[in-house]
Write a protein that holds these residues in place. Sequence first.
Motif, mmCIF file in Angstrom:
data_model
loop_
_atom_site.group_PDB
_atom_site.id
_atom_site.type_symbol
_atom_site.label_atom_id
_atom_site.label_comp_id
_atom_site.label_asym_id
_atom_site.label_seq_id
_atom_site.Cartn_x
_atom_site.Cartn_y
_atom_site.Cartn_z
ATOM 1 N N ASP A 5 0.856 -1.183 0.000
ATOM 2 C CA ASP A 5 0.000 0.000 0.000
ATOM 3 C C ASP A 5 0.893 1.235 0.000
ATOM 4 O O ASP A 5 1.868 1.302 0.762
ATOM 5 N N VAL A 6 0.562 2.188 -0.841
ATOM 6 C CA VAL A 6 1.318 3.436 -0.926
ATOM 7 C C VAL A 6 0.397 4.580 -0.531
ATOM 8 O O VAL A 6 -0.725 4.688 -1.037
ATOM 9 N N GLN A 7 0.871 5.420 0.387
ATOM 10 C CA GLN A 7 0.091 6.585 0.799
ATOM 11 C C GLN A 7 0.494 7.790 -0.040
ATOM 12 O O GLN A 7 1.678 8.107 -0.166
ATOM 13 N N PHE A 8 -0.534 8.441 -0.581
ATOM 14 C CA PHE A 8 -0.334 9.594 -1.457
ATOM 15 C C PHE A 8 -1.044 10.790 -0.829
ATOM 16 O O PHE A 8 -2.212 10.706 -0.443
ATOM 17 N N GLY A 9 -0.323 11.900 -0.680
ATOM 18 C CA GLY A 9 -0.863 13.044 0.047
ATOM 19 C C GLY A 9 -1.938 13.810 -0.701
ATOM 20 O O GLY A 9 -1.820 14.075 -1.893
ATOM 21 N N ARG A 10 -2.990 14.166 0.018
ATOM 22 C CA ARG A 10 -4.040 15.038 -0.516
ATOM 23 C C ARG A 10 -4.303 16.159 0.486
ATOM 24 O O ARG A 10 -3.921 16.080 1.658
ATOM 25 N N ALA A 11 -4.950 17.221 0.030
ATOM 26 C CA ALA A 11 -5.283 18.336 0.919
ATOM 27 C C ALA A 11 -6.282 17.873 1.977
ATOM 28 O O ALA A 11 -7.229 17.138 1.678
ATOM 29 N N ALA A 12 -6.059 18.304 3.208
ATOM 30 C CA ALA A 12 -6.946 17.918 4.306
ATOM 31 C C ALA A 12 -8.227 18.740 4.282
ATOM 32 O O ALA A 12 -8.236 19.904 3.873
ATOM 33 N N LYS A 13 -9.299 18.123 4.720
ATOM 34 C CA LYS A 13 -10.571 18.825 4.864
ATOM 35 C C LYS A 13 -10.567 19.592 6.191
ATOM 36 O O LYS A 13 -9.787 19.267 7.095
ATOM 37 N N PRO A 14 -11.411 20.608 6.340
ATOM 38 C CA PRO A 14 -11.453 21.372 7.595
ATOM 39 C C PRO A 14 -11.662 20.460 8.802
ATOM 40 O O PRO A 14 -12.566 19.625 8.817
ATOM 41 N N GLY A 15 -10.789 20.605 9.807
ATOM 42 C CA GLY A 15 -10.898 19.810 11.022
ATOM 43 C C GLY A 15 -10.297 18.423 10.932
ATOM 44 O O GLY A 15 -10.238 17.700 11.934
ATOM 45 N N GLU A 16 -9.823 18.027 9.766
ATOM 46 C CA GLU A 16 -9.262 16.687 9.567
ATOM 47 C C GLU A 16 -7.792 16.674 9.987
ATOM 48 O O GLU A 16 -7.017 17.549 9.601
ATOM 49 N N LEU A 17 -7.410 15.687 10.795
ATOM 50 C CA LEU A 17 -6.025 15.584 11.243
ATOM 51 C C LEU A 17 -5.141 15.070 10.119
ATOM 52 O O LEU A 17 -5.544 14.215 9.326
ATOM 53 N N TYR A 18 -3.910 15.597 10.081
ATOM 54 C CA TYR A 18 -2.958 15.143 9.076
ATOM 55 C C TYR A 18 -2.472 13.736 9.405
ATOM 56 O O TYR A 18 -2.191 13.408 10.555
ATOM 57 N N VAL A 19 -2.353 12.918 8.375
ATOM 58 C CA VAL A 19 -1.699 11.622 8.527
ATOM 59 C C VAL A 19 -0.187 11.800 8.432
ATOM 60 O O VAL A 19 0.582 11.065 9.045
ATOM 61 N N HIS A 20 0.223 12.822 7.682
ATOM 62 C CA HIS A 20 1.657 13.092 7.535
ATOM 63 C C HIS A 20 1.870 14.600 7.525
ATOM 64 O O HIS A 20 1.128 15.340 6.886
ATOM 65 N N THR A 21 2.907 15.044 8.260
ATOM 66 C CA THR A 21 3.265 16.457 8.302
ATOM 67 C C THR A 21 4.767 16.580 8.493
ATOM 68 O O THR A 21 5.454 15.584 8.765
ATOM 69 N N SER A 22 5.291 17.781 8.340
ATOM 70 C CA SER A 22 6.727 17.995 8.513
ATOM 71 C C SER A 22 7.100 17.924 9.992
ATOM 72 O O SER A 22 6.238 18.001 10.877
ATOM 73 N N SER A 23 8.389 17.793 10.261
ATOM 74 C CA SER A 23 8.843 17.675 11.650
ATOM 75 C C SER A 23 8.673 18.970 12.423
ATOM 76 O O SER A 23 8.633 18.967 13.654
ATOM 77 N N SER A 24 8.559 20.094 11.710
ATOM 78 C CA SER A 24 8.366 21.383 12.370
ATOM 79 C C SER A 24 7.402 22.243 11.563
ATOM 80 O O SER A 24 7.406 22.207 10.319
ATOM 81 N N ALA A 25 6.591 23.026 12.264
ATOM 82 C CA ALA A 25 5.665 23.936 11.591
ATOM 83 C C ALA A 25 6.391 25.090 10.924
ATOM 84 O O ALA A 25 5.788 25.849 10.162
ATOM 85 N N THR A 26 7.703 25.220 11.198
ATOM 86 C CA THR A 26 8.493 26.287 10.580
ATOM 87 C C THR A 26 9.230 25.818 9.332
ATOM 88 O O THR A 26 9.948 26.604 8.707
ATOM 89 N N ASP A 27 9.070 24.546 8.950
ATOM 90 C CA ASP A 27 9.727 24.034 7.746
ATOM 91 C C ASP A 27 9.135 24.678 6.494
ATOM 92 O O ASP A 27 8.017 25.207 6.509
ATOM 93 N N GLU A 28 9.868 24.590 5.401
ATOM 94 C CA GLU A 28 9.429 25.182 4.136
ATOM 95 C C GLU A 28 8.060 24.648 3.725
ATOM 96 O O GLU A 28 7.823 23.441 3.724
ATOM 97 N N GLY A 29 7.166 25.556 3.387
ATOM 98 C CA GLY A 29 5.836 25.177 2.938
ATOM 99 C C GLY A 29 4.808 25.049 4.040
ATOM 100 O O GLY A 29 3.606 25.008 3.771
ATOM 101 N N GLU A 30 5.254 24.969 5.290
ATOM 102 C CA GLU A 30 4.323 24.833 6.406
ATOM 103 C C GLU A 30 3.811 26.209 6.842
ATOM 104 O O GLU A 30 4.289 27.250 6.392
ATOM 105 N N VAL A 31 2.853 26.211 7.760
ATOM 106 C CA VAL A 31 2.144 27.437 8.116
ATOM 107 C C VAL A 31 3.048 28.489 8.759
ATOM 108 O O VAL A 31 2.818 29.698 8.606
ATOM 109 N N LEU A 32 4.096 28.067 9.472
ATOM 110 C CA LEU A 32 5.015 29.020 10.109
ATOM 111 C C LEU A 32 6.374 29.050 9.409
ATOM 112 O O LEU A 32 7.386 29.406 10.019
#
Length: 279
Positions: free
Chosen positions: A183-210
Amino acid sequence: MKTPDIDATVRGLNPHRTTDQVSDDAWAELSEAVTTADTAAAPVVTLHRRQPRRLALVAACTLLIAGVVAATVVNRPHQDQPQALSFTERGDKLVVRVVDPNADPARYNAEFKKMGLDVTVMAVPVSAPWVGRMVSFSGRNEKDMNQLRLLEPGEQCNGTLTAADPGCQEGLELPKNYDGKSDVQFGRAAKPGELYVHTSSSATDEGEVLAGLTVKNKTVDQVLPLVRARGVGKVDYRLDKGPTYQEPEQTPPGTWYVHSAQTFAEGEVTLYVDATPAK
């Protein structure tokens, strides 16, 4: 009329090109000859201007090009969809890359099946920089897992493609005769209120909210305005005392220090804090 007189009269019609003097008798004789001429026997000829051959060829080529362009932009019924995945053989390996990151996962699965591979793609909610990317894989056992390898952008690309090209992003390498099940997991945009299955190690990484912010060892009071300015609607806190990272009983004082930040859902940030700075 004598020929010299006629010639002189004709030349006299263009005074800029002659100095000959035309007598009154010559003008009268020419006038009589013109008005009494027999026009009954004069044939009427319809002139057909022939189109130069070169222009005709240009026109034909223009029509041909227009036809090709028209055929390109017209969507015909039952027209086959373009591939969602690309498959490239490299020795005894097969490199799989996503061509259309917006395709329905069912199309990915159909193309794996067409290649005789028992690989299932699942779309999972991820943070912004992971949308449209292969994020992880799993197998039935260690043998299945050891035969698969995720490729980084720019790795094992075709021709002169680099990590900057859309067709040379994350990929999957596996044996051509792969007999496992994965099984291969492929990233899609999360819906409002939906928890991420995968995220970066820090919210300050490139592309993240901070992305780009420095929060480490700044106080809570210093960090909160920066977080709010990024449109974050919810801020949670965790005590930076692993491995459980418990939620504090009350909101930490503004003088406490932020050690790190993570995001687990769209518009939400978790700050890891402690009374002392991080080492």
